[in-house]
Motif scaffolding. Structure first.
Motif, short mmCIF file in Angstrom:
data_model
loop_
_atom_site.label_atom_id
_atom_site.label_comp_id
_atom_site.label_asym_id
_atom_site.label_seq_id
_atom_site.Cartn_x
_atom_site.Cartn_y
_atom_site.Cartn_z
N THR A 3 -30.13 27.87 -17.44
CA THR A 3 -30.17 26.87 -17.62
C THR A 3 -28.61 26.30 -17.77
N ARG A 4 -27.87 24.88 -17.78
CA ARG A 4 -26.45 24.79 -17.91
C ARG A 4 -26.71 23.56 -18.31
N THR A 5 -25.97 23.43 -19.38
CA THR A 5 -25.34 21.97 -20.16
C THR A 5 -23.94 21.11 -19.45
N VAL A 6 -24.69 19.99 -19.40
CA VAL A 6 -23.99 19.75 -18.73
C VAL A 6 -23.48 18.06 -19.85
N THR A 7 -21.45 17.70 -19.49
CA THR A 7 -21.68 17.35 -20.93
C THR A 7 -20.89 15.43 -20.22
N LEU A 8 -20.91 14.42 -20.68
CA LEU A 8 -20.72 13.24 -20.35
C LEU A 8 -19.66 12.62 -20.68
N GLU A 9 -18.80 12.58 -20.95
CA GLU A 9 -17.64 11.64 -21.83
C GLU A 9 -17.47 10.69 -21.14
N ILE A 10 -18.04 9.80 -22.31
CA ILE A 10 -17.60 8.10 -21.97
C ILE A 10 -16.90 8.14 -22.91
N PRO A 11 -15.39 7.07 -22.07
CA PRO A 11 -14.65 6.35 -23.15
C PRO A 11 -15.52 5.56 -24.22
N VAL A 12 -14.56 5.88 -25.34
CA VAL A 12 -15.18 4.55 -26.12
C VAL A 12 -14.08 3.24 -26.62
N PRO A 13 -13.85 2.62 -26.99
CA PRO A 13 -12.27 1.74 -26.91
C PRO A 13 -12.08 1.87 -28.33
N GLU A 14 -11.23 2.66 -28.54
CA GLU A 14 -10.20 2.67 -30.18
C GLU A 14 -11.09 0.74 -31.20
N PRO A 15 -11.32 1.81 -32.78
CA PRO A 15 -12.29 0.48 -33.22
C PRO A 15 -10.31 -0.62 -33.69
#
Length: 116
Positions: free
Chosen positions: A4-16
């Motif tokens: 098994t592998r873990t895949v991390t998806l980073e989604i940029p979230v605008p700074e409040p």
């Protein structure tokens, strides 16, 4: 055997939105209001009472805008010298005089009948 592998998806979230950002927005509003009401007042025959602004206006609207840009530039240059929690004072010190000038301009425009 299954691997098994873990895949991390980073989604940029605008700074409040921060208070300082809102204050810089107020600078833009104050600048625009002052420039607009000054131009309308000059066209209506009023004269600029601030000697520095009057000298800048001798070079036309671009001179006036250059003066305003210079003020913003000084504020931006000074900003890094302040602690993060005190940096909001820079846009406040720019916005308040420009908003006050726009209010005075509106009053004067009302006095000469430009604002009904």
């Amino acid at each position: 055997m299954i691997q098994t592998r873990t895949v991390t998806l980073e989604i940029p979230v605008p700074e409040p939105a921060t208070l300082e950002r809102a204050l810089w927005g107020l600078v833009a509003v104050g600048l625009a209001a002052d420039v607009l009401t000054t131009q309308v007042g000059l066209e209506a025959g009023l004269v600029e009472s601030n000697p520095t602004a009057r000298a800048a206006l001798a070079h036309g609207t671009l001179g006036f805008l250059a003066m305003k840009a210079g003020a913003v530039g000084v504020g931006l240059l000074c900003r890094p010298f302040l602690k993060r929690e005190h940096r909001g004072i820079v846009p406040v010190c720019l916005a308040l005089p420009w908003l006050a000038a726009a209010a005075v301009n509106c009053y004067m425009l009302a006095q000469v009948g430009v604002l009904a």
